[in-house]
Design an enzyme around this catalytic site. Structure first.
Site: not given
Ligand SMILES: *Cc1c(COP(=O)(O)O)cnc(C)c1O
Length: 419
Positions: A143, A266, A237
């Protein structure tokens, strides 16, 4: 519960919700530490830390003071042509904390956009060297966000964006190299398609929204080796895993692997103000340096390096230095291991797994998320199962007794499913 007059669905569209059947959300009026206070005076212990952001708990005075001060002095100023100290200082601090030569920081306002920027960087890295490479390799259960390019590297079959198959760009979806055979398969894929592939993108150690799945340090190291061998960029990521969640400040530290680009968001600001960063290595950055203006990275959000966000993030980094956040994550790991173990042999449970401040009860099948959520709320806990997992990612400052209340709620509820 009496409902506040503002709480209705006339105008608000909720995330990932079927609005025809969605229950009204719980009205929250304030929050402190690991606790949410509802409009009717009840308190809930937050087991999710507001989508994994709130690492220092709600309302940490040091962050509040930093944001208040910034709000009075310079709440916003454009980053193109003007500069502010919180942004430049934050970039320098992130560069110092990240491993290797990840030191060129591009700020945005959300995780998905940080991923978009990483992918754009990767494509333009090759374009600037005269190569047209437009594809990415991502992994099952990945994701990476909700915008179109980010969606294209999410799991295309199991992921929540599966209906957009054929609409979003097609990428190569591989299995993580968790065995010699899978590593060989990935090696072959990269060998055959290397000239089309700009980068490999992965969530190191933990795939979050795709099901809270863990993989080993060795998988990260193998990905680094494969990218070296085939001359591909590697994007980590760490939007979920960054800032202590896996028991180290960044997951890549544990793996001893330095990616070419890393995405952060986050918990970057301790969950207080939206902010994200895409950080590139020297090699990636160097490919954009040229006498040709066209070689510049063509990106620049309106609220780039939002000063309130940078002030919050600097304050958050202060707290990682001055308070024992990483040790707390490790203590949470030990407690989750002990207290969730009771679930392991319950009917319907496949396994219990814990890494850092992430505790997962893996169910055999998809759960009644709303039904379970309501049971947890009755027990004074905010726990939000999805798919086939019931999980905890509490604020790292949660007390041992509040954490026990969360694990107890899970054990008691799963022992007696919906009655
Ligand atoms: C939450 C998340 C995203 C997206 O971040 P948003 O601020 O919701 O756009 C991308 N990659 C990972 C691994 C995430 O947990």
């Amino acid at each position: 519960m009496t409902k506040p007059p503002w709480l209705h669905f006339e105008n608000v569209w909720l995330p990932y919700a079927q609005m025809k059947t969605a229950p009204l959300p719980l009205p929250v009026v304030s929050a402190r530490g690991a606790r949410l206070r509802l409009a009717d005076g009840r308190e809930l212990i937050d087991g999710i830390a507001s989508w994994w952001t709130m690492c220092h708990g709600y309302g940490h005075p040091h962050i509040v003071a930093a944001v208040e001060k910034e709000l009075r002095e310079l709440p916003h100023v454009m980053f193109g042509g003007l500069a502010h100290e919180p942004g430049y200082r934050l970039a320098a601090r992130l560069a110092a904390l990240l491993p290797g030569d990840l030191r060129h920081v591009f700020f945005t306002e959300s995780g998905s956009v940080a991923v978009e920027v990483a992918m754009k960087m990767a494509v333009q890295f090759w374009l600037n060297q005269g190569e047209r490479r437009t594809k990415f390799v991502s992994f099952r259960n990945a994701y990476h966000g909700d915008t179109f390019l980010a969606m294209s590297v999410c799991d295309p079959e199991e992921g929540m964006h599966r209906m957009f198959r054929g609409v979003v760009a097609e990428q190569f979806v591989a299995e993580l190299p968790e065995s010699t055979e899978k590593a060989r398969e990935l090696d072959r894929l990269l060998e055959v398609h290397r000239r089309e592939i700009a980068a490999v993108i992965v969530e190191p150690l933990v795939q979050g929204a795709g099901g809270m799945r863990f993989h080993s340090l060795e998988v990260c190291a193998e990905l680094r080796r494969l990218c070296e061998r085939h001359d591909l960029l590697l994007i980590f990521d760490e939007i979920f895993t960054g800032f202590g969640r896996t028991g180290s400040l960044f997951a890549c530290e544990q793996a001893g692997v330095v990616p070419d680009v890393i995405c952060l968001s986050k918990a970057l600001t301790g969950g207080t103000v939206p902010l994200a960063a895409t950080v590139a290595s020297e090699k990636v950055y160097a490919a954009f340096l040229s006498d040709d203006p066209e070689a510049a990275l063509m990106h620049g959000p309106t609220f780039m390096a939002y000063p309130l966000g940078c002030a919050a993030a600097n304050a958050s980094l202060d707290l990682f230095e001055s308070e024992p956040r990483i040790a707390q994550a490790q203590a949470i790991e030990a407690q989750l291991r002990e207290e969730l173990a009771c679930c392991a042999h319950m009917p319907g449970v496949r396994e219990v797994r814990v890494k850092g401040a992430i505790g997962v009860v893996q169910m055999e099948r998809v759960v009644d998320a709303l039904g379970l959520r309501a049971k947890f709320v009755e027990k004074g806990c905010w726990i939000k199962p999805f798919g086939d997992v019931v999980y905890l990612t509490p604020p790292l400052v949660i007390s041992a007794s509040d954490l026990s209340a969360l694990t107890r709620a899970i054990c008691e509820t799963l022992r007696k499913p919906l009655d």
